[in-house]
Motif scaffolding. Sequence first.
Motif, PDB file in Angstrom:
ATOM      1  N   GLU A 183     -18.648 -34.949  11.730  1.00 27.40           N
ATOM      2  CA  GLU A 183     -19.589 -34.724  10.670  1.00 27.40           C
ATOM      3  C   GLU A 183     -20.768 -33.599  10.601  1.00 27.40           C
ATOM      4  OE1 GLU A 183     -20.705 -38.335   8.546  1.00 27.40           O
ATOM      5  OE2 GLU A 183     -18.853 -39.232   8.656  1.00 27.40           O
ATOM      6  N   ARG A 184     -21.233 -33.884  11.980  1.00 26.04           N
ATOM      7  CA  ARG A 184     -22.278 -33.108  12.083  1.00 26.04           C
ATOM      8  C   ARG A 184     -21.929 -31.562  12.257  1.00 26.04           C
ATOM      9  NH1 ARG A 184     -24.586 -37.420  15.572  1.00 26.04           N
ATOM     10  NH2 ARG A 184     -23.082 -36.728  17.247  1.00 26.04           N
ATOM     11  N   ALA A 185     -20.765 -31.387  12.953  1.00 28.64           N
ATOM     12  CA  ALA A 185     -20.099 -30.052  13.069  1.00 28.64           C
ATOM     13  C   ALA A 185     -19.620 -29.404  11.523  1.00 28.64           C
ATOM     14  CB  ALA A 185     -18.832 -29.922  13.837  1.00 28.64           C
ATOM     15  N   ALA A 186     -19.504 -30.264  10.598  1.00 29.49           N
ATOM     16  CA  ALA A 186     -18.816 -29.714   9.391  1.00 29.49           C
ATOM     17  C   ALA A 186     -20.216 -29.535   8.667  1.00 29.49           C
ATOM     18  CB  ALA A 186     -18.269 -30.882   8.459  1.00 29.49           C
ATOM     19  N   GLU A 187     -21.262 -30.348   8.555  1.00 34.61           N
ATOM     20  CA  GLU A 187     -22.503 -29.979   8.233  1.00 34.61           C
ATOM     21  C   GLU A 187     -23.224 -28.709   8.379  1.00 34.61           C
ATOM     22  OE1 GLU A 187     -23.740 -31.474   5.533  1.00 34.61           O
ATOM     23  OE2 GLU A 187     -23.737 -33.480   5.742  1.00 34.61           O
ATOM     24  N   ARG A 188     -22.973 -28.464   9.805  1.00 31.43           N
ATOM     25  CA  ARG A 188     -23.507 -27.136  10.435  1.00 31.43           C
ATOM     26  C   ARG A 188     -22.570 -26.023   9.811  1.00 31.43           C
ATOM     27  NH1 ARG A 188     -24.059 -29.983  15.170  1.00 31.43           N
ATOM     28  NH2 ARG A 188     -22.101 -29.155  16.233  1.00 31.43           N
ATOM     29  N   ALA A 189     -21.614 -26.283   9.777  1.00 27.32           N
ATOM     30  CA  ALA A 189     -20.426 -24.908   9.322  1.00 27.32           C
ATOM     31  C   ALA A 189     -20.834 -24.486   8.074  1.00 27.32           C
ATOM     32  CB  ALA A 189     -19.097 -25.332   9.735  1.00 27.32           C
ATOM     33  N   PHE A 190     -20.843 -25.795   7.187  1.00 21.77           N
ATOM     34  CA  PHE A 190     -21.099 -25.491   5.696  1.00 21.77           C
ATOM     35  C   PHE A 190     -22.359 -24.693   5.393  1.00 21.77           C
ATOM     36  CE2 PHE A 190     -17.082 -27.538   5.318  1.00 21.77           C
ATOM     37  CZ  PHE A 190     -16.420 -26.935   4.273  1.00 21.77           C
ATOM     38  N   ALA A 191     -23.513 -25.408   6.191  1.00 23.38           N
ATOM     39  CA  ALA A 191     -24.836 -24.819   6.107  1.00 23.38           C
ATOM     40  C   ALA A 191     -24.734 -23.164   6.502  1.00 23.38           C
ATOM     41  CB  ALA A 191     -25.770 -25.699   6.840  1.00 23.38           C
ATOM     42  N   ARG A 192     -24.126 -22.850   7.493  1.00 22.93           N
ATOM     43  CA  ARG A 192     -24.046 -21.404   7.897  1.00 22.93           C
ATOM     44  C   ARG A 192     -23.311 -20.716   6.525  1.00 22.93           C
ATOM     45  NH1 ARG A 192     -22.634 -23.333  13.296  1.00 22.93           N
ATOM     46  NH2 ARG A 192     -24.656 -23.503  14.354  1.00 22.93           N
ATOM     47  N   LEU A 193     -22.159 -21.302   6.284  1.00 20.05           N
ATOM     48  CA  LEU A 193     -21.543 -20.600   5.075  1.00 20.05           C
ATOM     49  C   LEU A 193     -22.445 -20.380   4.011  1.00 20.05           C
ATOM     50  CD1 LEU A 193     -17.956 -22.356   5.014  1.00 20.05           C
ATOM     51  CD2 LEU A 193     -18.573 -19.845   5.402  1.00 20.05           C
ATOM     52  N   ALA A 194     -23.141 -21.434   3.555  1.00 30.73           N
ATOM     53  CA  ALA A 194     -24.115 -21.462   2.261  1.00 30.73           C
ATOM     54  C   ALA A 194     -25.196 -20.160   2.620  1.00 30.73           C
ATOM     55  CB  ALA A 194     -24.673 -22.756   2.199  1.00 30.73           C
ATOM     56  N   ALA A 195     -25.656 -20.288   3.779  1.00 25.66           N
ATOM     57  CA  ALA A 195     -26.670 -19.359   4.010  1.00 25.66           C
ATOM     58  C   ALA A 195     -26.091 -17.842   3.947  1.00 25.66           C
ATOM     59  CB  ALA A 195     -27.289 -19.454   5.379  1.00 25.66           C
ATOM     60  N   THR A 196     -24.930 -17.650   4.124  1.00 21.08           N
ATOM     61  CA  THR A 196     -24.506 -16.156   4.108  1.00 21.08           C
ATOM     62  C   THR A 196     -23.745 -15.639   2.796  1.00 21.08           C
ATOM     63  OG1 THR A 196     -22.414 -16.700   5.108  1.00 21.08           O
ATOM     64  CG2 THR A 196     -24.340 -16.189   6.563  1.00 21.08           C
ATOM     65  N   LEU A 197     -23.322 -16.627   2.076  1.00 18.81           N
ATOM     66  CA  LEU A 197     -22.345 -16.366   0.803  1.00 18.81           C
ATOM     67  C   LEU A 197     -23.344 -16.099  -0.110  1.00 18.81           C
ATOM     68  CD1 LEU A 197     -19.600 -18.723   1.310  1.00 18.81           C
ATOM     69  CD2 LEU A 197     -19.512 -16.733   1.885  1.00 18.81           C
ATOM     70  N   PRO A 198     -22.938 -15.287  -1.204  1.00 17.45           N
ATOM     71  CA  PRO A 198     -23.630 -14.863  -2.222  1.00 17.45           C
ATOM     72  C   PRO A 198     -23.940 -16.137  -3.243  1.00 17.45           C
ATOM     73  CG  PRO A 198     -21.679 -13.327  -2.409  1.00 17.45           C
ATOM     74  CD  PRO A 198     -21.491 -14.403  -1.213  1.00 17.45           C
TER      75      PRO A 198
END
Length: 207
Positions: A183-198
């Motif tokens: 769960e923590r890995a998923a949260e981190r991964a999607f947070a990074r996506l959210a920070a870089t996508l339009p």
Amino acid sequence: MEEMGLRERKRQRMYQDVSDIAVRLFLERGFDAVSVAEVAAAAGISKPTLFRYFPAKEDLVLHRIADHETEAARVAAAADDPVDALRRNFLDGLRRRDPVTGLNDHPQVLAFHTLLYGTPSLVARAYGHLRRSEAALAAALGGDLEARLAAGQIIAVQRILAEDNWRRIAAGEGVGEVAPDAERAAERAFARLAATLPDRLGGGSRE
């Protein structure tokens, strides 16, 4: 209409029955040791009939994940914030121990994943499934270059997270031990996506 519904249900039942028989044989004897003709005979159908349902031998196995092919696209299309919706969907899958997330230690699920990840031709065929998932998600996100780049990143993140979960469980760790990290890995991964996508795709910085 009712007749068409019955015919479609029978068709789907045939898909499921033949796939189940094939997977059982592959698990018992190995993917390469079982021929398509043997699967057809065990299913009580002809080899040409089998190929009408499953164009390739590998599709007999991948049928089990076929219903997930457009899942990301469906989730994204119904959301104002696609990335966050996909994050929540993946986390929900982890909590439900959905086998597609890799976080499931049922012996049959582990055996299926070992068959899938341990057979080169199945791994290669699975990339076609991933490409179709990516294409469907890209279309749901708008279909332009930004959408295609975003879809590629999202599908890759989901695949890598799921494979990491499966590898840890296959190595002997318990689901209860892996779940918090997953769960923590998923949260981190999607947070990074959210920070870089339009922003229009649900990205941009978040407080």
